[in-house]
Design a protein around this motif. Structure first.
Motif, PDB file in Angstrom:
ATOM      1  N   TYR A  87      20.328 -30.590  -4.931  1.00 22.47           N
ATOM      2  CA  TYR A  87      20.059 -29.775  -5.924  1.00 22.47           C
ATOM      3  C   TYR A  87      18.326 -29.560  -6.215  1.00 22.47           C
ATOM      4  O   TYR A  87      17.687 -30.663  -5.763  1.00 22.47           O
ATOM      5  CB  TYR A  87      20.630 -30.082  -7.270  1.00 22.47           C
ATOM      6  CG  TYR A  87      21.853 -30.041  -7.396  1.00 22.47           C
ATOM      7  CD1 TYR A  87      22.564 -28.981  -7.986  1.00 22.47           C
ATOM      8  CD2 TYR A  87      22.613 -30.972  -7.331  1.00 22.47           C
ATOM      9  CE1 TYR A  87      23.857 -28.847  -8.019  1.00 22.47           C
ATOM     10  CE2 TYR A  87      24.029 -30.954  -7.430  1.00 22.47           C
ATOM     11  CZ  TYR A  87      24.719 -30.064  -7.607  1.00 22.47           C
ATOM     12  OH  TYR A  87      26.061 -29.842  -8.009  1.00 22.47           O
ATOM     13  N   ILE A 107      18.039 -21.136 -15.003  1.00 18.90           N
ATOM     14  CA  ILE A 107      19.056 -21.918 -14.416  1.00 18.90           C
ATOM     15  C   ILE A 107      20.194 -20.796 -14.285  1.00 18.90           C
ATOM     16  O   ILE A 107      20.728 -20.172 -15.199  1.00 18.90           O
ATOM     17  CB  ILE A 107      19.317 -23.182 -15.333  1.00 18.90           C
ATOM     18  CG1 ILE A 107      18.536 -24.145 -15.350  1.00 18.90           C
ATOM     19  CG2 ILE A 107      20.743 -23.626 -14.820  1.00 18.90           C
ATOM     20  CD1 ILE A 107      18.745 -25.346 -16.567  1.00 18.90           C
ATOM     21  N   ASP A 161      15.365 -26.570 -10.082  1.00 19.48           N
ATOM     22  CA  ASP A 161      15.716 -25.762 -10.977  1.00 19.48           C
ATOM     23  C   ASP A 161      17.180 -25.662 -11.034  1.00 19.48           C
ATOM     24  O   ASP A 161      17.869 -24.714 -11.877  1.00 19.48           O
ATOM     25  CB  ASP A 161      15.102 -24.318 -10.977  1.00 19.48           C
ATOM     26  CG  ASP A 161      15.373 -23.861  -9.540  1.00 19.48           C
ATOM     27  OD1 ASP A 161      16.118 -24.533  -8.728  1.00 19.48           O
ATOM     28  OD2 ASP A 161      15.012 -22.718  -9.318  1.00 19.48           O
ATOM     29  N   GLY A 162      17.775 -26.588 -10.434  1.00 19.54           N
ATOM     30  CA  GLY A 162      19.461 -26.743 -10.479  1.00 19.54           C
ATOM     31  C   GLY A 162      20.149 -25.983  -9.592  1.00 19.54           C
ATOM     32  O   GLY A 162      21.438 -25.908  -9.501  1.00 19.54           O
ATOM     33  N   ARG A 163      19.382 -25.309  -8.398  1.00 25.45           N
ATOM     34  CA  ARG A 163      20.265 -24.672  -7.449  1.00 25.45           C
ATOM     35  C   ARG A 163      20.873 -25.565  -6.458  1.00 25.45           C
ATOM     36  O   ARG A 163      20.170 -26.478  -5.961  1.00 25.45           O
ATOM     37  CB  ARG A 163      19.175 -23.521  -6.836  1.00 25.45           C
ATOM     38  CG  ARG A 163      18.754 -22.440  -7.529  1.00 25.45           C
ATOM     39  CD  ARG A 163      17.982 -21.494  -6.791  1.00 25.45           C
ATOM     40  NE  ARG A 163      16.612 -22.209  -6.647  1.00 25.45           N
ATOM     41  CZ  ARG A 163      16.328 -22.596  -5.242  1.00 25.45           C
ATOM     42  NH1 ARG A 163      17.057 -22.499  -3.906  1.00 25.45           N
ATOM     43  NH2 ARG A 163      14.982 -23.176  -5.085  1.00 25.45           N
ATOM     44  N   ALA A 207      19.052 -30.080 -13.826  1.00 25.54           N
ATOM     45  CA  ALA A 207      17.797 -29.370 -13.669  1.00 25.54           C
ATOM     46  C   ALA A 207      16.574 -30.105 -14.375  1.00 25.54           C
ATOM     47  O   ALA A 207      16.937 -30.328 -15.402  1.00 25.54           O
ATOM     48  CB  ALA A 207      17.921 -28.068 -14.224  1.00 25.54           C
ATOM     49  N   VAL A 223      25.327 -28.583 -13.506  1.00 27.68           N
ATOM     50  CA  VAL A 223      23.886 -28.225 -13.799  1.00 27.68           C
ATOM     51  C   VAL A 223      23.024 -29.688 -13.984  1.00 27.68           C
ATOM     52  O   VAL A 223      23.531 -30.489 -14.712  1.00 27.68           O
ATOM     53  CB  VAL A 223      23.643 -27.684 -15.118  1.00 27.68           C
ATOM     54  CG1 VAL A 223      22.265 -27.338 -15.041  1.00 27.68           C
ATOM     55  CG2 VAL A 223      24.060 -26.183 -14.663  1.00 27.68           C
TER      56      VAL A 223
END
Length: 322
Positions: A275, A81, A278-280, A91, A89
């Motif tokens: 998102y 992350i 993986d939190g992107r 994720a 965040v």
């Protein structure tokens, strides 16, 4: 007959095991003390020194879930992350046979030898791929575990930079907390208080440290000991949006085209954020009083659509793109 019965029991047990798996979702809410974090906001550290943060980026990796009476389950080692101050965040750490979450272990930074590998080999969009601004010093030194920048001083014109790195400073930490169950998901909610990042650091002196053994090391130690605490999360569950009938996100699963339907007159300016698992942050759209918004996700996978008004998160919806 006995052999058939035994086979049925094995199949039943396997089915029960699959059904017991739940998605474990990590959330990290960025904070300044008891206020929601924002860049260029005035805050004070434990020394009573006022500062503003203009950049805070850091890696989280090598997660372990503590659950069901002290059992420990390691998360897939490929989960990284890149936490950034401009996006909380959210994720998905994966699906696991977990009923009750009791805590989480994780590291700040990137573990060796991955830390010292060729970052250009990672696909575009991956947290370990080249970033702008950069999160890597080069193959020998590795990634910036934390990139922290800001201003301090009487007139807020004294800059400071702490870029923390090196394998020896890859610290593990453990946060004990109660996971929040919601249907087939369990949330691990953390708050990250960035006033604590600068604990014990004389920011008025304008430290510029990129390396291993000065204020840059103190930053990593503060992350380990003070920054994270159990949090309240962004919502009570991924399904909260539909349950409250405030919005509708469909179809799900989707071919990539997603419709978001807002109740008329609910919010004037709603921010929709997509998102990856993986939190992107993939995309952001402002509704601007529109009742219907169409979002497009080009790649297959699992995503989260976060809906928020100003600093308040209304809810989070998981979307599967086939």
């Amino acid at each position: 007959m006995k052999k058939t019965l035994l086979s049925l029991i094995v199949i039943l047990l396997a089915t029960l095991k699959i059904q017991a798996q739940k998605d474990v979702v990590l959330t990290v809410k960025h904070m300044l003390g008891d206020q929601v974090f924002a860049f260029n906001e005035l805050a004070s550290n434990d020394l009573g020194q006022t500062f503003e943060i203009t950049r805070i980026d850091y890696y989280m990796s090598q997660f372990t879930i503590i659950h069901d009476g002290g059992l420990e389950t390691s998360v897939n080692s490929d989960v990284y992350i890149l936490a950034k101050g401009n996006a909380n965040v959210v994720a998905n750490l994966g699906s696991y046979n977990v009923d009750v979450v009791e805590g989480i272990k994780f590291h700040i930074g990137v573990e060796a030898p991955t830390n010292n590998g060729d970052m250009t080999l990672w696909p575009a969009g991956h947290p370990l791929a080249p970033q702008a601004p950069s999160m890597n010093w080069g193959w020998t030194a590795g990634y910036r575990f934390v990139a922290l920048e800001g201003k301090a001083g009487v007139s807020m014109n004294t800059g400071f930079e702490m870029h923390s790195l090196f394998n020896v400073n890859y610290f593990s930490q453990t946060i004990m907390l109660d996971g929040v169950n919601s249907e087939n998901e369990i949330y691990i909610n953390l708050d990250a208080d960035y006033t604590e990042v600068l604990r014990g650091i004389n920011v008025q002196a304008g430290p510029i440290d990129h390396g291993v053994n000065a204020t840059d090391l103190t930053v990593l130690e503060n992350f380990k000991n003070y920054v994270f605490s159990p949090g309240s999360g962004f919502s009570t569950g991924i399904g909260q949006l539909n349950k409250q009938n405030l919005i509708r996100v469909y179809p799900n699963p989707s071919n990539g085209l997603i419709n978001v339907n807002l109740n008329e007159g609910f919010y004037d300016d709603v921010l929709l954020s997509i998102y990856s698992i993986d939190g992107r942050l993939i995309n952001e759209v402002i509704a601007n009083s529109q009742k219907n918004i169409m979002l497009n996700i080009e790649s297959r996978g699992i995503y989260f659509v976060k809906v928020q008004s100003e600093a308040n998160t209304i809810g989070i919806q998981k979307i599967v793109v086939n």
